[in-house]
Design an enzyme around this catalytic site. Structure first.
Site, mmCIF file in Angstrom:
data_model
loop_
_atom_site.group_PDB
_atom_site.id
_atom_site.type_symbol
_atom_site.label_atom_id
_atom_site.label_comp_id
_atom_site.label_asym_id
_atom_site.label_seq_id
_atom_site.Cartn_x
_atom_site.Cartn_y
_atom_site.Cartn_z
ATOM 1 N N ARG A 1 -7.601 -13.937 -0.427
ATOM 2 C CA ARG A 1 -9.093 -13.392 -1.095
ATOM 3 C C ARG A 1 -8.843 -13.367 -2.176
ATOM 4 N NH1 ARG A 1 -8.007 -7.739 0.530
ATOM 5 N NH2 ARG A 1 -9.080 -6.161 -0.505
ATOM 6 N N GLU B 1 -8.372 -13.825 4.065
ATOM 7 C CA GLU B 1 -8.845 -13.282 5.120
ATOM 8 C C GLU B 1 -10.370 -13.564 3.388
ATOM 9 O OE1 GLU B 1 -6.852 -9.650 5.419
ATOM 10 O OE2 GLU B 1 -7.542 -9.534 2.806
ATOM 11 N N HIS C 1 -2.574 -6.999 5.575
ATOM 12 C CA HIS C 1 -3.471 -7.008 6.707
ATOM 13 C C HIS C 1 -3.452 -7.615 7.887
ATOM 14 C CE1 HIS C 1 -6.325 -6.002 2.895
ATOM 15 N NE2 HIS C 1 -5.803 -5.281 3.226
ATOM 16 N N TYR D 1 -1.342 -9.634 -2.994
ATOM 17 C CA TYR D 1 -0.062 -8.534 -2.122
ATOM 18 C C TYR D 1 1.112 -8.389 -2.764
ATOM 19 C CZ TYR D 1 -4.268 -5.617 0.390
ATOM 20 O OH TYR D 1 -5.198 -4.961 0.668
ATOM 21 N N ASN E 1 0.267 -1.265 0.114
ATOM 22 C CA ASN E 1 -0.202 -0.025 0.414
ATOM 23 C C ASN E 1 1.005 1.030 0.020
ATOM 24 O OD1 ASN E 1 -2.408 -1.376 0.178
ATOM 25 N ND2 ASN E 1 -2.380 -1.759 2.652
#
Length: 712
Positions: free
Chosen positions: A290, A373, A227, A236, A178
C-alpha cells in the site's frame, strides 16, 4: 550475559576510537550498556535546526500549538510531531556544533514536553504508532539525553520507560518486520534500565524472523510476505532489513553477532531479490504494497545504508554491495554491473526479469496469495494492481510519482473493464486472489509466466488467459480467451508511464508519424517508439494511445496525503477489446533499448520471435535467436513445431532448449501447484522420450521449476 555485554562494549569503543571519537567523550565509557547506547547514538546523530519548532512550543504546558493531540488518524498520526520535535531538541541540546548546545532553557522545554506527553498520553487507532513508532523514538530520545549537561529527572525517565514497556508489546507476539521493530525498542529500554534479561530477549527476537517460513516473513523462494500471504519486498521488506542490519551492527564481533546461517539468508534476499527490484535509484512500484500511494516512495537511494552495513557484515560479497551503492547513489548509471537474470517467485506469484538494458516484472495473485492491500486509508485504487501488473523500466524513474494522476483501470499489463469507479476489494487486508493457475517456469536466465485471470467481483465479470515470454532483447506478451459481460469496454494496458520530451513515433499504414499531444485510436499499427522502448503489435489490434497531461491528487489514492492538485504528462498505450468481448486475443512485444526508429526497423527484420500459438488452451512462443521454445498448456494437449512434438497430460508451463541434434533441456513448472505427476512426451525425428515430472508431496515447492536433460 555480563561477558557478552562487555564484549559489545569493547568492540564499540574500539570502533569509535578508529573513527576519531575518543572514549573520553563517552559518558561512563567503561559501562557496557553505555557503550552500546553510544553505538545507537551514532546511528541517529544529527544537528537539527529547531528555530521554527520553538515558535510553536507552548511554554505553559509543554505542548505544541499546531499539533492535534486528539487526532485518531491511522497514518501520519499528527501527535508524533511532538516526539519528533522533542527529539530534535534533544539532539540540538547535546550537539557541540549546535547553537543550543547546553542551553538550559531548551533543556527545560524538553523536560516539560516529556511531562506533557506522558500526562496527555495520546493514543492512535493504528497499533503501529503505539507499539513501534512511539516507543522507538522515545527510547532514542532518552538515550541521547543521557549525554546532556543536565540529566532528566530519574522519576520522569522511569515512568516513560514503564510506559514504553507497558504499551510497547512483546516482540514474540509478532512476526517479520514487526517483531524486529519491537525488539529494537526493547534493546533501547534494556540499555537505559541495564536489564540483562530484557536485552537477551530483545536480541533473540530481533534475529528470530530471519528464517524461511510459510507464514509472514522470508519465503522459501526468496520473496518476502507481510500481512498474510502478501508480497511485500519493499515496505515491510525495507523495515526488516533496516532493523536487522542495524542490530547486527550493534552486536558485530560479539557472541551475540547475527548467526552465519541467518546472515547468509539475509545476504541472499538483499542481493538477489530486494536490490534486484530496484533499477537505478528506484524500486519497482508493484512490490511496495500500500506504500505505493505515498509520495516519493519508489525513490530508494536511502536504502544504500543497508548495503553499506552489509559491506562490514558480509565482506564475502563486498563488490556486489559496492555496485548496488554506486547505482543507488547515482554515481553509476542504472545498468551498471547488472547481469542477465530471470526469477519466478513461486511462493509470491511474482516474476522478475533483468537485463543490463532493462528490468521487467509481473505481479500476479492466486488463491494462494493476497491482493495488494488498501488499509489505513491508503492505496484506495489498487484493485487491479495484482492482476498481471507489469513494470517496464530502463532508467528506473519511468513511473516516479505518477500514481496520483494514473488512470487506475489502465495499470500496465492488466486486462480490465474501464469502470468509472475503481472497486475496493472485499477486505482492506488479506483478500486472496481467485486464479487457480498462476505461476512460471524459469531456468534462471529465461522463462515464461502465466496468469489465468477471472474476476466476477463488483460486476467486473472479466476473464483472460495471459502469458509473458521472456528472452534477451524482448518480452512477448500474449492474451487469449478474453471474455467479459461488463457493460464497459475492456482494455489491456501495454503501458502507462511518464511522458518524455523526446518525440513518440508510431508506424501505421506504412507511415511513421509523431504522436502529438492528445488521445488517438489506431487500427493495427506496426509499432510505437517512446522513451527508448519499442512496442510491436505483430497481430495488429485496435490500439488506443494518449500523450497528454493528467490530473489528480495524492489524496485521491491516500486519504492521509495532501489534497493539492497534481499534474503530470503521461503516455498510455492500450489494446481496446471493445464491450463484452468474447474469445478476444492480443499480442504485443516489448523491446527496450531502442534509441531510434531505425533500430526498431532493424529489430523487426531480424525476426527474433515466432508466436506459434495464442489460444485459450495453448500459448507458445519461439525465440529464433536463442533456439528456445516456451509453451503454456492450460489443459492436456499436444503441440508440434516442425519435427518437434510436445505432449502434456496436464496443464503446465514448459521451456525447451535445443542443445544438439538429439539433445535438449526441458524445464517444467506447475502454475496450478496441484502436487500431481505431470507426464511429458517428446518426439523429434522419429525418436521419443517420456518424462515423468513428479510434484507429488512437493509441499511449498509445488510451484518450483524442475529441469531434465533429454537425449533422444
Amino acid at each position: 550475559m555480563k561477558i557478552t555485554i562487555r564484549l559489545i562494549a569493547l568492540v564499540i569503543i574500539g570502533s569509535l576510537m578508529s573513527t576519531g571519537v575518543s572514549a573520553q567523550n563517552i559518558p561512563n565509557a567503561d559501562n557496557e550498556y553505555e557503550a552500546l547506547m553510544q553505538k545507537i547514538r551514532l546511528d541517529f546523530a544529527k544537528n537539527p535546526s529547531i528555530d521554527k519548532d520553538l515558535k510553536t512550543y507552548n511554554e505553559v504546558d509543554g505542548s505544541f500549538t499546531d499539533v492535534d493531540y486528539a487526532s485518531i488518524e491511522r497514518t501520519n498520526w499528527p501527535p508524533m510531531k511532538h516526539i519528533d520535535r522533542l527529539s530534535d531538541f534533544a539532539f540540538a541540546y547535546t550537539n557541540p556544533q549546535n547553537k543550543y548546545y547546553k542551553d538550559e532553557n531548551l533543556f527545560a522545554k524538553i523536560q516539560k514536553g516529556l511531562e506533557y506527553w506522558h500526562e496527555r498520553n495520546p493514543w492512535c487507532h493504528n497499533w503501529w504508532y503505539n507499539q513501534i513508532a512511539e516507543p522507538q523514538r522515545l527510547g532514542i530520545l532518552l538515550i541521547q539525553m543521557r549525554t546532556g549537561e543536565k540529566q532528566l529527572p530519574t522519576e520522569l525517565e522511569k515512568k516513560i520507560l514503564e510506559r514504553i514497556e507497558k504499551d510497547g508489546g512483546h516482540p514474540a507476539k509478532w512476526t517479520g518486520a514487526n517483531r524486529t521493530d519491537i525488539a529494537l525498542h526493547w534493546i533501547y529500554r534494556a540499555c537505559l534500565s541495564e536489564n540483562e534479561t530484557d536485552l537477551k530477549i530483545a536480541l533473540e527476537n530481533a534475529y528470530s524472523p530471519v528464517v524461511y517460513t510459510t507464514k509472514e516473513g522470508f519465503q522459501h523462494d526468496n520473496s518476502y510476505f507481510q500481512h498474510g500471504a502478501q508480497l511485500y519486498i519493499g515496505g515491510y521488506g525495507d523495515e526488516i532489513l533496516k532493523g536487522v542490519t542495524q542490530i547486527a551492527m550493534y552486536t558485530k564481533g560479539t557472541q551475540y553477532a547475527i548467526p552465519q546461517d541467518k546472515l547468509a539468508l539475509l545476504s541472499k534476499f538483499m542481493r538477489e531479490t530486494y536490490y534486484a527490484t530496484m533499477r537505478g535509484q528506484y524500486m519497482l512500484f508493484d512490490v511496495l504494497g500500500r506504500g505505493v500511494s505515498r509520495p516519493e516512495v519508489t525513490k530508494k537511494s536511502h536504502t544504500a545504508l543497508f548495503a553499506k552495513r552489509m559491506i562490514e557484515l558480509d565482506p564475502a560479497h563486498i563488490n556486489e554491495y559496492k555496485d548496488i551503492i554506486s547505482r543507488l547513489s547515482g554515481k553509476h548509471p542504472a545498468d551498471y554491473a547488472l547481469s542477465p537474470k530471470h526469477t519466478h517467485y513461486f511462493r509470491g506469484d511474482y516474476t522478475l526479469h533483468i537485463r543490463p538494458a532493462y528490468t521487467f516484472d509481473v505481479r500476479m495473485v492466486s488463491t494462494r496469495t493476497a491482493r495488494c492491500e488498501y488499509g489505513n486509508g491508503e492505496n484506495l485504487k489498487t484493485y487491479f494492481m495484482s492482476d498481471g501488473c507489469t513494470n517496464i523500466v530502463t532508467e528506473g524513474n519511468e513511473y516516479a510519482n505518477i500514481f496520483p494522476v494514473w488512470n487506475w483501470t489502465r495499470i500496465p499489463g492488466v486486462t480490465a473493464p474501464q469502470v468509472p469507479q475503481i472497486p475496493l476489494a472485499a477486505s482492506d487486508w488479506q483478500t486472496l486472489g481467485t486464479s487457480t493457475f498462476a505461476g512460471g517456469v524459469s531456468d534462471s536466465i529465461y522463462g515464461a509466466s502465466v496468469y489465468s485471470y477471472t474476476d466476477s467481483y463488483a460486476d467486473i465479470n472479466t476473464s483472460a488467459r495471459k502469458a509473458w515470454f521472456f528472452f534477451d532483447e524482448e518480452v512477448v506478451c500474449l492474451g487469449a480467451g478474453i471474455h467479459s459481460t461488463s457493460q464497459y469496454p475492456v482494455y489491456t494496458t501495454v503501458n502507462q508511464c511518464l511522458s518524455t520530451s523526446e518525440k513518440a513515433i508510431i508506424r501505421h499504414k506504412n507511415k511513421q508519424t509523431e504522436i502529438v499531444r492528445g488521445s488517438f485510436n489506431y487500427t493495427s499499427p506496426e509499432w510505437i517508439l517512446h522513451n527508448k522502448i519499442g512496442y510491436l503489435f505483430p497481430n495488429g489490434g485496435n490500439v488506443f494511445v494518449a500523450n497528454q497531461q493528467q490530473t489528480g491528487s495524492w489524496y485521491d489514492i491516500n486519504h492521509t496525503a495532501p489534497k493539492d492538485s497534481v499534474q503530470k504528462d503521461a503516455f498510455t498505450i492500450c489494446l481496446d477489446h471493445g464491450k463484452q468481448p468474447s474469445d478476444a486475443i492480443y499480442a504485443y512485444i516489448i523491446v527496450p533499448g531502442m534509441q531510434t526508429t531505425d533500430e526498431v526497423k532493424k529489430y523487426q527484420k531480424k525476426k527474433n520471435i515466432e508466436i506459434l500459438s495464442n489460444t485459450e488452451n495453448l500459448q507458445a512462443v519461439r525465440s529464433n535467436k536463442s533456439d528456445i521454445l516456451q509453451m503454456i498448456f492450460y489443459c492436456a494437449g499436444e503441440f508440434t513445431y516442425k519435427d518437434l512434438t510436445v505432449k502434456a497430460d496436464k496443464a503446465c508451463a514448459l521451456m525447451v532448449k535445443i542443445k544438439g541434434q538429439n539433445e535438449m533441456k526441458l524445464h517444467i513448472a506447475d502454475p496450478g501447484q496441484t502436487q500431481s505427476n505431470i507426464t511429458i512426451d517428446i518426439r523429434m525425428r522419429k525418436q521419443s522420450k517420456t518424462i515423468n515430472c513428479d510434484y507429488r508431496n512437493s509441499g511449498i515447492y509445488a510451484g518450483s521449476t524442475k529441469a531434465f536433460d533429454i537425449v533422444l
